[in-house]
Design an enzyme around this catalytic site. Structure first.
Site, PDB file in Angstrom:
ATOM      1  N   SER A 144       0.845  -1.198   0.000  1.00  0.00           N
ATOM      2  CA  SER A 144       0.000   0.000   0.000  1.00  0.00           C
ATOM      3  C   SER A 144       0.874   1.239   0.000  1.00  0.00           C
ATOM      4  O   SER A 144       1.982   1.243   0.569  1.00  0.00           O
ATOM      5  CB  SER A 144      -0.906   0.018   1.232  1.00  0.00           C
ATOM      6  OG  SER A 144      -1.568   1.276   1.367  1.00  0.00           O
ATOM      7  N   TYR A 157      -1.761   1.061  10.639  1.00  0.00           N
ATOM      8  CA  TYR A 157      -1.893   0.324   9.376  1.00  0.00           C
ATOM      9  C   TYR A 157      -0.689   0.604   8.479  1.00  0.00           C
ATOM     10  O   TYR A 157      -0.092  -0.317   7.911  1.00  0.00           O
ATOM     11  CB  TYR A 157      -3.183   0.744   8.670  1.00  0.00           C
ATOM     12  CG  TYR A 157      -3.339   0.206   7.276  1.00  0.00           C
ATOM     13  CD1 TYR A 157      -3.746  -1.098   7.051  1.00  0.00           C
ATOM     14  CD2 TYR A 157      -3.082   1.018   6.164  1.00  0.00           C
ATOM     15  CE1 TYR A 157      -3.898  -1.592   5.764  1.00  0.00           C
ATOM     16  CE2 TYR A 157      -3.228   0.533   4.876  1.00  0.00           C
ATOM     17  CZ  TYR A 157      -3.636  -0.770   4.680  1.00  0.00           C
ATOM     18  OH  TYR A 157      -3.773  -1.256   3.399  1.00  0.00           O
TER      19      TYR A 157
END
Length: 251
Positions: A144, A157
């Site tokens: 990501s 995250y």
């Protein structure tokens, strides 16, 4: 084996209900992929996903897999590879978490880290060894852009994805010359069920667009893929913003 264009005939998805992974599977099935393993926690959603792929003409099978149960990975994934060569493994499991809650309840933050990072390290190494033993194949890791630089709004995250990204890059270097290709995919904000209800970020994309980027990367044997591609320049600039300025950005 992959065809002349780099498209796999067999695919193992770790995280069998991932919308990005399933979009990728559908795209590859249209091309030439014939066997698909969906590894995930047993659920009606996993079985529905397999049935949908069967309707497209694939031999789709499900296998129980829990990212948090690292002790089972070697046995569970070993059984899949024992059935025959796997041309591509797509590591697609992960959780977003809830930053505000996870900061207050550290055990929830730990679960995010264990799923996104330590579970991926375990499963990734097991699959990498199996691919190396068979002498060919691709390991595609869904990372990501959140891992490029930790942001206040999602640093739990983001830090887990940063660890995953570094692991996958190092693994790719370690496997260079063995016949195994490791590709890291860095999507931006993807409109999925996981992100439903969240404010949409600039350059938001779709599972289908990420799947297209994955296929293109496979054909080119890319080591890193950005989705969309313009994020490469955006994140390059963001990485070099001075920290005092970065702290004031609304991100």
């Amino acid at each position: 084996m992959k065809d002349a264009f780099g498209i796999p005939q067999s695919l193992l998805i770790l995280g069998g209900t991932s919308e990005i992974a399933l979009a990728t599977a559908r795209r590859l099935i249209v091309r030439r992929t014939r066997t698909v393993w969906l590894a995930g926690r047993p659920s009606p959603a996993l079985e529905r996903a397999a049935e949908q792929l069967r309707e497209m003409g694939a031999d789709a099978r499900t296998v129980p897999f829990d990212a948090l149960d690292s002790e089972s990975h070697e046995t569970v994934l070993g059984k899949v590879f024992a059935e025959g060569d796997i041309d591509m493994v797509l590591l697609a499991f992960g959780v977003l978490g809830n930053q505000a809650q996870d900061e207050k309840e550290p055990l929830k933050a730990v679960r995010v880290a264990q799923t996104n990072y330590t579970g991926a390290v375990s499963a990734g190494l097991v699959c990498a060894r199996a691919l190396q033993t068979q002498g060919h194949g691709s390991l595609v890791v869904l990372s990501s852009v959140a891992g490029e630089r930790a942001r206040r709004s999602n640093f739990i995250y983001g830090s887990s994805k940063a660890g995953l990204d570094a692991f996958a890059q190092g693994l790719g270097d370690a496997l260079h010359g063995t016949g195994v290709h490791v590709m890291v995919v860095r999507p931006g904000f993807v409109r999925t069920k996981m992100t439903a209800g969240l404010p949409q970020a600039p350059l938001a994309t779709t599972p289908e667009a990420v799947a297209t980027a994955v296929e293109t990367g496979l054909r080119r044997r890319s080591e890193t893929v950005w989705a969309p591609g313009s994020l490469r320049l955006v994140m390059s600039a963001l990485r070099h913003v001075p920290r005092p300025v970065f702290r004031r950005l609304p991100i």
